[in-house]
Motif scaffolding. Structure first.
Motif, PDB file in Angstrom:
ATOM      1  N   HIS A 297       0.806  -1.217   0.000  1.00  0.00           N
ATOM      2  CA  HIS A 297       0.000   0.000   0.000  1.00  0.00           C
ATOM      3  C   HIS A 297       0.846   1.277   0.000  1.00  0.00           C
ATOM      4  CE1 HIS A 297      -3.963  -1.911   0.559  1.00  0.00           C
ATOM      5  NE2 HIS A 297      -3.259  -2.860   1.161  1.00  0.00           N
TER       6      HIS A 297
ATOM      7  N   TRP B 101       1.863   3.418  -4.296  1.00  0.00           N
ATOM      8  CA  TRP B 101       1.191   4.440  -5.099  1.00  0.00           C
ATOM      9  C   TRP B 101       0.632   5.505  -4.156  1.00  0.00           C
ATOM     10  CZ3 TRP B 101      -0.659  -0.500  -4.374  1.00  0.00           C
ATOM     11  CH2 TRP B 101      -1.827  -0.622  -3.633  1.00  0.00           C
ATOM     12  N   ASN B 102       0.319   6.656  -4.747  1.00  0.00           N
ATOM     13  CA  ASN B 102      -0.232   7.739  -3.945  1.00  0.00           C
ATOM     14  C   ASN B 102      -1.691   7.452  -3.618  1.00  0.00           C
ATOM     15  OD1 ASN B 102       2.067   9.398  -3.853  1.00  0.00           O
ATOM     16  ND2 ASN B 102       1.686  10.088  -5.935  1.00  0.00           N
ATOM     17  N   SER B 103      -1.977   7.243  -2.373  1.00  0.00           N
ATOM     18  CA  SER B 103      -3.339   6.987  -1.926  1.00  0.00           C
ATOM     19  C   SER B 103      -3.520   7.625  -0.562  1.00  0.00           C
ATOM     20  CB  SER B 103      -3.612   5.484  -1.841  1.00  0.00           C
ATOM     21  OG  SER B 103      -2.852   4.914  -0.786  1.00  0.00           O
ATOM     22  N   ASP B 104      -4.723   7.614  -0.061  1.00  0.00           N
ATOM     23  CA  ASP B 104      -5.009   8.232   1.229  1.00  0.00           C
ATOM     24  C   ASP B 104      -4.285   7.530   2.372  1.00  0.00           C
ATOM     25  OD1 ASP B 104      -6.653  10.034  -0.031  1.00  0.00           O
ATOM     26  OD2 ASP B 104      -8.505   8.937   0.383  1.00  0.00           O
TER      27      ASP B 104
ATOM     28  N   LYS C  89      -1.311   5.793   2.009  1.00  0.00           N
ATOM     29  CA  LYS C  89       0.088   5.470   1.675  1.00  0.00           C
ATOM     30  C   LYS C  89       1.009   5.650   2.880  1.00  0.00           C
ATOM     31  CE  LYS C  89       3.984   6.888  -1.223  1.00  0.00           C
ATOM     32  NZ  LYS C  89       4.427   7.654  -2.415  1.00  0.00           N
TER      33      LYS C  89
END
Length: 243
Positions: A45, A48-51, A53
């Motif tokens: 997780h 990539w850019n995610s909430d 990360k």
């Protein structure tokens, strides 16, 4: 041929996406003490850019900290501190990196980071009394208690007077994490119950709003409190002892 390659590539991408293990599985493995497996899940997780990360990056770092892989943990915590916009997670990473520094003999680094928790505007994201206790412990361990003088007005004047004298010596064992959502705290309490640990919910009120902590015991005997804290640590939970 080009069309075939595109289709194959798309299939590989979808397969890869489908193979990503849910974040909650990593949390479950972490709580169970399966730190290697949890680290693998969290690492998926951070790609990539995610909430989540940097939350995943923090928890991956905690896995390596528990496994005593301090260089890996320190690198992850540093990335969270330098790049995350989530100040709650960043504050936790500051405290965790300070712990790594203390465990590896970097006293100056540990003290600098604990001071950051007290001076860098984390008052809404990290319990300041706890941050001071961490700084105090590091200062005493490193033989540099003079650093505490700048915080005397905030923490060194009087002892807390919130409990009656009859129970002032109680050692309350609580989970380190504070929850803004009561439901999240209740979920953790259920997980503890499944592990054979009873707990209770404590609401903390402040001008910023209510938060919740999970208390797992209260003892007049420090040895008993420390024993429970160690038991929870072995189960994958970080605790604090409040007196």
């Amino acid at each position: 041929m080009l069309k075939y390659l595109i289709i194959c590539s798309l299939g590989l991408i979808l397969t890869a996406c489908g193979a990503v293990t849910p974040f909650e599985v990593g949390q479950q493995q972490y709580v169970s003490g399966n730190y290697i497996m949890a680290a693998q899940v969290f690492h998926q997780h951070t790609a990539w850019n995610s909430d989540i990360k940097y939350e995943a990056m923090y928890y991956e770092g905690m896995c390596w900290l528990n496994l005593q892989s301090y260089d890996k943990a320190k690198t992850l915590f540093t990335n969270v501190i330098e790049h995350s916009d989530n100040r709650a997670i960043k504050a936790k990473a500051v405290a965790a990196k300070a712990e790594v520094c203390l465990k590896t003999g970097d006293c100056d680094g540990a003290i600098t980071l604990y001071r950051m928790l007290l001076l860098a505007g984390y008052v809404e994201y990290y319990p300041q009394d706890e941050a001071y206790k961490l700084l105090q412990n590091a200062a005493e361990q490193c033989g540099n208690t003079t650093v505490l003088s700048e915080f005397q007005d905030r923490f060194g004047v009087t002892a807390p007077a919130e409990t009656p004298v009859a129970v002032s010596n109680l050692k309350r064992v609580r989970l380190e994490t504070q929850f803004s959502n009561k439901t999240e705290a209740a979920t953790v309490m259920k997980t503890l119950k499944d592990s054979g640990v009873n707990s209770s919910l404590v609401r903390l009120s402040s001008p910023q709003g209510d938060t919740y902590v999970v208390q797992v015991g209260a003892f007049s005997n420090a040895a008993n409190a420390n024993a429970l804290a160690q038991k929870l640590f072995d189960l994958g939970w970080r605790t604090v002892i409040i007196e």
